[in-house]
Design an enzyme around this catalytic site. Structure first.
Site, mmCIF file in Angstrom:
data_model
loop_
_atom_site.group_PDB
_atom_site.id
_atom_site.type_symbol
_atom_site.label_atom_id
_atom_site.label_comp_id
_atom_site.label_asym_id
_atom_site.label_seq_id
_atom_site.Cartn_x
_atom_site.Cartn_y
_atom_site.Cartn_z
ATOM 1 N N TYR A 72 55.611 -0.420 18.628
ATOM 2 C CA TYR A 72 54.141 -0.362 18.661
ATOM 3 C C TYR A 72 53.560 -1.191 17.503
ATOM 4 O O TYR A 72 52.631 -1.986 17.694
ATOM 5 C CB TYR A 72 53.633 1.089 18.586
ATOM 6 C CG TYR A 72 52.121 1.125 18.550
ATOM 7 C CD1 TYR A 72 51.383 0.851 19.703
ATOM 8 C CD2 TYR A 72 51.428 1.359 17.363
ATOM 9 C CE1 TYR A 72 49.995 0.815 19.675
ATOM 10 C CE2 TYR A 72 50.045 1.323 17.324
ATOM 11 C CZ TYR A 72 49.334 1.050 18.480
ATOM 12 O OH TYR A 72 47.958 1.001 18.436
ATOM 13 N N ARG A 93 47.802 6.081 5.831
ATOM 14 C CA ARG A 93 46.541 6.360 5.138
ATOM 15 C C ARG A 93 45.507 6.981 6.077
ATOM 16 O O ARG A 93 44.718 7.833 5.675
ATOM 17 C CB ARG A 93 46.002 5.052 4.547
ATOM 18 C CG ARG A 93 44.719 5.190 3.755
ATOM 19 C CD ARG A 93 44.024 3.847 3.638
ATOM 20 N NE ARG A 93 43.748 3.305 4.962
ATOM 21 C CZ ARG A 93 43.457 2.029 5.221
ATOM 22 N NH1 ARG A 93 43.415 1.155 4.249
ATOM 23 N NH2 ARG A 93 43.204 1.620 6.458
ATOM 24 N N PHE A 151 46.410 -15.895 0.676
ATOM 25 C CA PHE A 151 45.958 -15.284 1.925
ATOM 26 C C PHE A 151 46.957 -14.213 2.409
ATOM 27 O O PHE A 151 46.561 -13.140 2.877
ATOM 28 C CB PHE A 151 45.802 -16.402 2.960
ATOM 29 C CG PHE A 151 45.472 -15.947 4.339
ATOM 30 C CD1 PHE A 151 44.166 -15.661 4.696
ATOM 31 C CD2 PHE A 151 46.471 -15.813 5.291
ATOM 32 C CE1 PHE A 151 43.856 -15.247 5.979
ATOM 33 C CE2 PHE A 151 46.167 -15.400 6.571
ATOM 34 C CZ PHE A 151 44.862 -15.117 6.923
HETATM 35 MG MG MG Z 1 43.956 -0.435 17.846
#
Ligand code: MG
Length: 322
Positions: free
Chosen positions: A113, A160, A232
């Site tokens: 995922y 978090r 970045f």
């Molecule tokens: Mg999403």
């Protein structure tokens, strides 16, 4: 960064955010969303296309309602950039569609995922950097490295955001059952004060799992050569290790929103311009986590091992001491 590369990166992010907006919006049914997710990449070649009725906040709705503007900029890109953006959109939309009705159970599903929602972002950026000629062509295929960069960030956000995700109207929590199931009977139990000891052990297990990606993230950053590309890429990584240190063994994660302090964030941004300071930031937060490991934590030994491995990778680099 090259102006055209900068533009391609910006459009790439907007495309990813648009797909994520369709995924996240819990008002339309899954059967309505799936076709949009699976065909999203084909829209990039469809001048004037936009989508109404998706997005829970104004800026998300704006993006999809004016998506024709993103398509118009995309149309100006060289084929090499277009191919990267479209192929990532294809994989991301289909991956998210596969997971719409699925709970994240095993560790393999958790990583898969996270690959669809974040590893692919790492892949797209790496392929754009390589296509621009600013970074080595080998970046495009360094899956273990760019996937780790994405997974490290995504897992940090998932950890978090426990409370925000569980409190949502259509709660969707991405802690894998393979981890939380060791500590509580239901994922909601993690927020209950009477389960606090077990919940903290779960949280610490989640953080330890994320920390396993640190050595590969350091390898990725080590291989970058263009300074603006480095900064970045490095800023989100230093923010993530600081956030993990804040979350580790911290009951506040189970009670509400946690966030690193503004001053700390500013310091991390300013220090993320070169490898030496970035390595020292990693070492600082890894040691901070090591000091917080409760001797009674069921994974204490494993957490110390994972931290030691990450610290070895950081400290052996010649730039660490410079
Ligand atoms: Mg999403």
């Amino acid at each position: 960064m090259h102006p055209k590369l900068r533009e391609a990166v910006a459009v790439f992010y907007l495309v990813c955010r648009a797909i994520d907006t369709v995924e996240d919006d819990m008002n339309p049914s899954a059967s309505e969303k799936v076709p949009h997710l699976r065909t999203f990449h084909t829209r990039l070649a469809q001048a004037g296309w936009n989508l109404h009725g998706y997005g829970e906040v104004a800026h998300e709705r704006d993006l999809l309602e004016h998506f024709d503007r993103v398509i118009a900029v995309y149309a100006t890109f060289p084929p090499a950039y277009q191919t990267v953006i479209a192929s990532i959109a294809d994989a991301m939309g289909n991956g998210m569609a596969d997971f719409l009705d699925k709970r994240v159970e095993s560790l393999a599903e958790y990583d898969l995922y996270c690959y669809y929602v974040a590893g692919l972002v790492g892949e797209g950026l790496s392929r754009l950097f390589a296509a621009s000629g600013l970074e080595d062509a080998s970046f495009a295929t360094a899956k273990e490295l760019w996937n780790s960069m994405g997974l490290f960030l995504q897992k940090t956000n998932i950890i978090r955001d426990y409370r925000e995700d569980i409190d949502a109207v259509n709660a969707r929590v991405f802690y894998p059952k393979a981890i939380w199931g060791k500590y509580v009977a239901r994922i909601d139990d993690l927020k209950a004060p009477q389960h606090r000891t077990a919940a903290l052990a779960c949280l610490n297990d989640m953080v330890t799992n994320a920390l396993e990606h640190v050595p590969a993230c350091v390898d990725y950053l080590d291989r970058l050569s263009e300074p603006s590309v480095f900064t970045f890429c490095a800023i989100p990584q230093t923010m993530a290790i600081a956030t993990l240190a804040l979350c580790y063994n911290n009951g506040a994660v189970l009670e509400g929103e946690v966030k690193i302090r503004k001053g700390e964030a500013v310091h991390l941004i300013l220090a993320s311009t070169a490898l030496g300071p970035v390595l020292r930031i990693f070492a600082h937060y890894l040691r901070a986590i090591a000091r917080e490991v409760p001797p009674t934590d069921p994974n204490a030994a494993r957490t110390h091992q994972v931290i030691a491995a990450a610290l070895r990778r950081v400290e052996k680099h010649p730039r660490y001491a410079q």
